[in-house]
Design a protein around this motif. Structure first.
Motif, PDB file in Angstrom:
ATOM      1  N   UNK A  94      -4.146  21.890   0.863  1.00 26.34           N
ATOM      2  CA  UNK A  94      -4.421  20.516   0.446  1.00 26.34           C
ATOM      3  C   UNK A  94      -5.885  20.465   0.045  1.00 26.34           C
ATOM      4  N   UNK A  95      -6.145  20.256  -1.229  1.00 27.34           N
ATOM      5  CA  UNK A  95      -7.524  20.361  -1.720  1.00 27.34           C
ATOM      6  C   UNK A  95      -8.303  19.055  -1.601  1.00 27.34           C
ATOM      7  N   UNK A  96      -7.626  17.949  -1.380  1.00 21.20           N
ATOM      8  CA  UNK A  96      -8.293  16.654  -1.248  1.00 21.20           C
ATOM      9  C   UNK A  96      -7.228  15.607  -0.946  1.00 21.20           C
ATOM     10  N   UNK A  97      -7.683  14.382  -0.688  1.00 23.25           N
ATOM     11  CA  UNK A  97      -6.775  13.238  -0.584  1.00 23.25           C
ATOM     12  C   UNK A  97      -7.222  12.204  -1.599  1.00 23.25           C
ATOM     13  N   UNK A  98      -6.322  11.329  -2.044  1.00 22.72           N
ATOM     14  CA  UNK A  98      -6.648  10.428  -3.156  1.00 22.72           C
ATOM     15  C   UNK A  98      -7.832   9.505  -2.901  1.00 22.72           C
ATOM     16  N   UNK A  99      -7.921   8.909  -1.721  1.00 20.65           N
ATOM     17  CA  UNK A  99      -9.019   7.992  -1.421  1.00 20.65           C
ATOM     18  C   UNK A  99      -9.434   8.195   0.026  1.00 20.65           C
ATOM     19  N   UNK A 100     -10.478   8.964   0.216  1.00 21.99           N
ATOM     20  CA  UNK A 100     -10.882   9.339   1.569  1.00 21.99           C
ATOM     21  C   UNK A 100     -11.198   8.125   2.424  1.00 21.99           C
ATOM     22  N   UNK A 101     -11.868   7.138   1.850  1.00 24.40           N
ATOM     23  CA  UNK A 101     -12.354   6.021   2.650  1.00 24.40           C
ATOM     24  C   UNK A 101     -11.280   4.977   2.942  1.00 24.40           C
ATOM     25  N   UNK A 102     -10.209   4.944   2.163  1.00 22.05           N
ATOM     26  CA  UNK A 102      -9.139   3.978   2.413  1.00 22.05           C
ATOM     27  C   UNK A 102      -8.250   4.388   3.572  1.00 22.05           C
ATOM     28  N   UNK A 103      -8.178   5.666   3.831  1.00 21.73           N
ATOM     29  CA  UNK A 103      -7.335   6.141   4.925  1.00 21.73           C
ATOM     30  C   UNK A 103      -5.874   6.274   4.567  1.00 21.73           C
ATOM     31  N   UNK A 104      -5.534   6.068   3.299  1.00 22.92           N
ATOM     32  CA  UNK A 104      -4.134   6.152   2.882  1.00 22.92           C
ATOM     33  C   UNK A 104      -3.781   7.604   2.554  1.00 22.92           C
ATOM     34  N   UNK A 105      -2.842   8.152   3.311  1.00 23.04           N
ATOM     35  CA  UNK A 105      -2.369   9.515   3.095  1.00 23.04           C
ATOM     36  C   UNK A 105      -0.876   9.440   2.785  1.00 23.04           C
ATOM     37  N   UNK A 106      -0.434  10.191   1.793  1.00 20.32           N
ATOM     38  CA  UNK A 106       0.977  10.195   1.423  1.00 20.32           C
ATOM     39  C   UNK A 106       1.857  10.529   2.628  1.00 20.32           C
ATOM     40  N   UNK A 107       2.773   9.626   3.020  1.00 19.61           N
ATOM     41  CA  UNK A 107       3.680   9.938   4.140  1.00 19.61           C
ATOM     42  C   UNK A 107       4.522  11.181   3.864  1.00 19.61           C
ATOM     43  N   UNK A 108       4.889  11.382   2.606  1.00 14.83           N
ATOM     44  CA  UNK A 108       5.656  12.573   2.252  1.00 14.83           C
ATOM     45  C   UNK A 108       4.861  13.844   2.475  1.00 14.83           C
TER      46      UNK A 108
END
Length: 341
Positions: A94-108
């Motif tokens: 996993x090279x990154x997450x879409x929005x680090x500061x929002x805390x939203x991570x894909x449940x899938x």
């Protein structure tokens, strides 16, 4: 890129391919993904005759395969594979997450990471990808790292994680994390070194035009300003090549400064500005890198290898090797040695 891994034949015997799956998402910056593709997905004719096992098969995976994903920089790409294939891979990155500061991570993604981990896959993060691993519970009670900019946030959001903001990467065996962007190169080369040995990793690093192993952590980059390249840099490069050619001999700053045709004081200042570390720490790193293929060979004792790469004695070698590699020369040889009892 092919739709999936292709069987490779070594001699006359087909071997299973180690599958690497990397997660892509809408809005991602392409650098870290490109690092993974470059290391694991590129054809590597330069490794002919060096590999004892097949090279990797790479799959780029997304929540919705076939849907165009916008990338930073104004272009889009399409991932051919979905999260089921990511969960079934041998190594998941996993090279990154879409929005680090929002805390939203894909449940899938979280579910796929847990599935992959439970079936024994190796799980890897680069930069803010550590937040996805933490959301899946894979970093609980483990040391981990991320980009220094996000380290405090990772610790606050996931207090069970032992966040180390200073290192380039952390290897916990089947769970590995790295710091930001270019530290992903360090971690990917580390994976190659674990899987195929130092000689192969060094060959890949050479094609990448990067050192096979960097000493020090990311703390040196936090407040460092980018300095202009000066004429003396040619002398610095000349001195570094001279040091590599004389690695087994005693080396001092004065000797390196002479090779650069600079004063000791000026040399120290320009070398550190260019490389982010002192001349002698850089020499130690190069000596450790030179020791790796020797340790993988059954020939030579640790004492003999220490002398061959320029350490004063085996105790000094063991000290610096342990600090840099987080293991001992003997343990490294036991793990990576070819034909070593």
């Amino acid at each position: 890129m092919a739709d999936g891994p292709v069987a490779v034949t070594i001699g006359q015997r087909p071997e299973p391919v180690h599958t690497i799956a990397v997660y892509a998402f809408d809005g991602m910056a392409p650098f870290e993904l490109g690092v993974v593709v470059e290391v694991f997905g590129l054809a590597r004719p330069e490794l002919s005759g060096l590999l004892a096992a097949p090279w990797y098969g790479l799959k780029v995976c997304a929540d919705r395969p076939g849907t165009p994903l916008n990338a930073v920089g104004g272009f889009s790409m399409t991932a051919r594979h979905g999260l089921d294939e990511l969960a079934a891979a041998d190594t998941v990155i996993v090279v990154a997450v879409p929005n680090t500061f929002s805390g939203e991570i894909s449940p899938g993604l979280v579910a796929a990471l847990r599935t992959a981990y439970e079936r024994g896959a190796r799980i890897v993060s680069i930069c803010s990808g550590a937040f996805a691993l933490a959301a899946a519970g894979l970093l609980d009670d483990r040391e981990a790292t991320t980009h220094w900019r996000y380290a405090e946030l990772l610790q606050q959001r996931y207090p069970l994680v032992r966040v180390n903001p200073d290192v380039l990467y952390v290897d916990n065996g089947n769970v590995l994390t790295s710091a930001g962007s270019a530290a992903g190169i360090d971690l990917c080369l580390h994976l190659v070194r674990r899987d195929h040995g130092a000689k192969v990793a060094n060959t890949v690093a050479r094609r990448f035009v990067v050192p096979p192993h960097r000493d020090g952590g990311q703390a040196q980059f936090i407040e460092a300003a980018v300095k202009p390249v000066e004429e003396e840099d040619d002398g610095i490069a000349r001195s570094m090549q001279w040091a590599l050619d004389h690695l087994a001999s005693p080396l001092t700053v004065a000797m390196l400064a002479r090779a650069a045709r600079m004063s000791d004081r000026s040399y120290l200042r320009h070398f550190t500005a260019r490389n982010g570390t002192s001349p002698m720490r850089w020499v130690i790193t190069q000596r450790i890198a030179a020791s790796l293929p020797l340790l993988e060979s059954p020939d030579g004792t640790v004492e003999e290898i220490a002398t061959a790469v320029g350490f004063e004695n085996a105790a000094t070698f063991r000290h610096h090797f342990g600090r840099a590699m987080r293991t001992s020369p003997t343990a490294y040889r036991r793990t990576f040695g070819r034909g070593v009892a």
